[in-house]
Write an enzyme that holds these catalytic residues in place. Structure first.
Site, mmCIF file in Angstrom:
data_model
loop_
_atom_site.group_PDB
_atom_site.id
_atom_site.type_symbol
_atom_site.label_atom_id
_atom_site.label_comp_id
_atom_site.label_asym_id
_atom_site.label_seq_id
_atom_site.Cartn_x
_atom_site.Cartn_y
_atom_site.Cartn_z
ATOM 1 N N TYR A 175 -118.340 34.938 -16.081
ATOM 2 C CA TYR A 175 -118.634 36.234 -15.491
ATOM 3 C C TYR A 175 -118.696 37.291 -16.587
ATOM 4 C CZ TYR A 175 -117.804 34.678 -10.673
ATOM 5 O OH TYR A 175 -117.894 34.063 -9.460
ATOM 6 N N ASP A 230 -119.221 38.887 -4.004
ATOM 7 C CA ASP A 230 -118.984 40.029 -3.117
ATOM 8 C C ASP A 230 -120.229 40.893 -2.973
ATOM 9 O OD1 ASP A 230 -116.289 39.371 -2.844
ATOM 10 O OD2 ASP A 230 -115.739 40.513 -4.630
#
Lengths: 255, 255
Positions: free
Chosen positions: B111, B53
């Site tokens: 992540y 994103d």
């Protein structure tokens, strides 16, 4: 009666032309002035502990300010943070005696210089480290840095443009460490001349490059020859890391 | 015959609208396209391992690209770095079999989400951590995060707008750690849905706030109720940290 308030702040220096107010260039001090005026309704004199250069950062920095404002210390911290941009933060506020001066009373300062030492740059250190591609031997540089420790005339490690005439300073500690690809030079002393830390770093880099011999450092304290020292390393790797005042200042409560 | 090249990069996502090309918004992929075209003289298809994103970072990211260019791997790395801005760096290039696909062949991704957990913001984490002012109990959150581990239907932890229909994913590891004021959530799995990591973080924050009970997580795997999970944490704290491919891909040399 006016209180003398000592504020602890930290800032990312990338957007600023140093701490000190300048004509036609945004400084950290300008932005603090605006915030203080917004909070108190009055313009105040702000005295910083050090003149940092454009792009130099501070993990710890102090300024003092005399004020008639009755705002309590904790509320002052919160109010200033609400009026400051994200790259400046106020960490603390305490009342100090009227004769306290953020710059002249600093007994000790510690600077850190970060070097990203790898063939390829690190996007996360773009504004907070020097990218140096060639191998650095941190053990060699650590030994070389020990030549900076002591009381010396650092006139050779000082850019023209400083206002001081006495260029003798005492360095308590100077070391080079590595964590992975990040090489860090840490130096602690009773005071630093204009660009001094950046020139010490440039000197270490030129020692690494074989352009300066470590044994030649002591002679520079005698000769004062700026040309014998290394280049001025770029500003973005430099952090004012810590500023020490005598505890006695904080024990005395002002009348 | 065209080579299939796998490039490892890292980037600071602050300036970019994610990796994927978008109309009227600068993406990491756009900038890579420009650099590849500048180096090779030809426009190439670039296939990334993940759609990150806006504002999300990558410490490790891979893309593959088929090319007729004869430039050797090492020289390709150097040439691309010379044409890329400071916030993107190419770390590696290796030839892979023609059928290798940066996204579909990824076996595992890790992540990391960074939270600056202190009353006052940290100017050095402005774009790389969420500033969260209220106390976080990392031991409590670490226990809560263990409920994410395993093979589950993560439909409740996924924003609308993703194109996938199968919302089952396997999480191998999920933990919360603290180093001083920096709290870090690390999650490793075989794949992640749209906004999934940010919603897992938002869920942990709402567990900390007493708005979600840790015991309620398993029921969300059954109900698929997005409203039962937490908010979507902001992007700037998120890093794609590691992408794992089967070593077998790198042993086969293409004919």
């Amino acid at each position: 009666m006016a209180r003398n308030l000592l504020f602890g702040i930290c800032y990312r220096g990338t957007r600023y032309h140093g701490f000190q107010m300048q004509t036609n260039a945004l400084s950290v001090c300008d932005v603090l002035h605006q915030a203080v005026t917004a909070v108190t309704g009055t313009r105040h004199g702000i005295i910083g502990c050090s003149r940092t250069d454009t792009g130099v950062h501070a993990r710890e920095y102090f300024f003092h300010m005399k004020t008639e404002s009755p705002i309590p210390e904790d509320a002052f911290v919160r109010a200033l943070n609400a009026h400051l941009p994200q790259d400046i933060a106020v960490l603390s506020c305490r009342e100090v005696p009227g004769e306290f001066h953020a710059r002249f009373c600093a007994r000790e300062k510690e600077y850190v210089y970060q070097i990203w030492n790898a063939p390829v740059r690190n996007p996360f250190y773009e504004d907070t480290a020097l990218h140096y591609k060639y191998p650095l031997d941190e053990a060699l540089l650590d030994r070389a840095a020990s030549a900076f420790v002591g009381t010396h005339d650092f006139g050779a490690f000082c850019s023209a443009g400083g206002s001081v005439t006495d260029t003798v300073r005492t360095i308590f500690d100077a070391r080079v460490r590595r964590e992975g690809k990040l090489v860090t030079f840490t130096v602690r002393g009773n005071g630093f001349l204009y660009n001094m830390v950046r020139i010490l770093v440039g000197t270490l880099l030129e020692i690494s490059e074989g352009k300066i011999l470590p044994e030649s450092i002591p002679a520079l304290y005698v000769s004062g020859d700026r040309g014998g020292a290394g280049r001025t390393a770029p500003p973005q790797g430099l952090f004012l890391n810590r500023v020490v005042y005598d505890e006695a200042w904080f024990c005395t409560k002002q009348a």
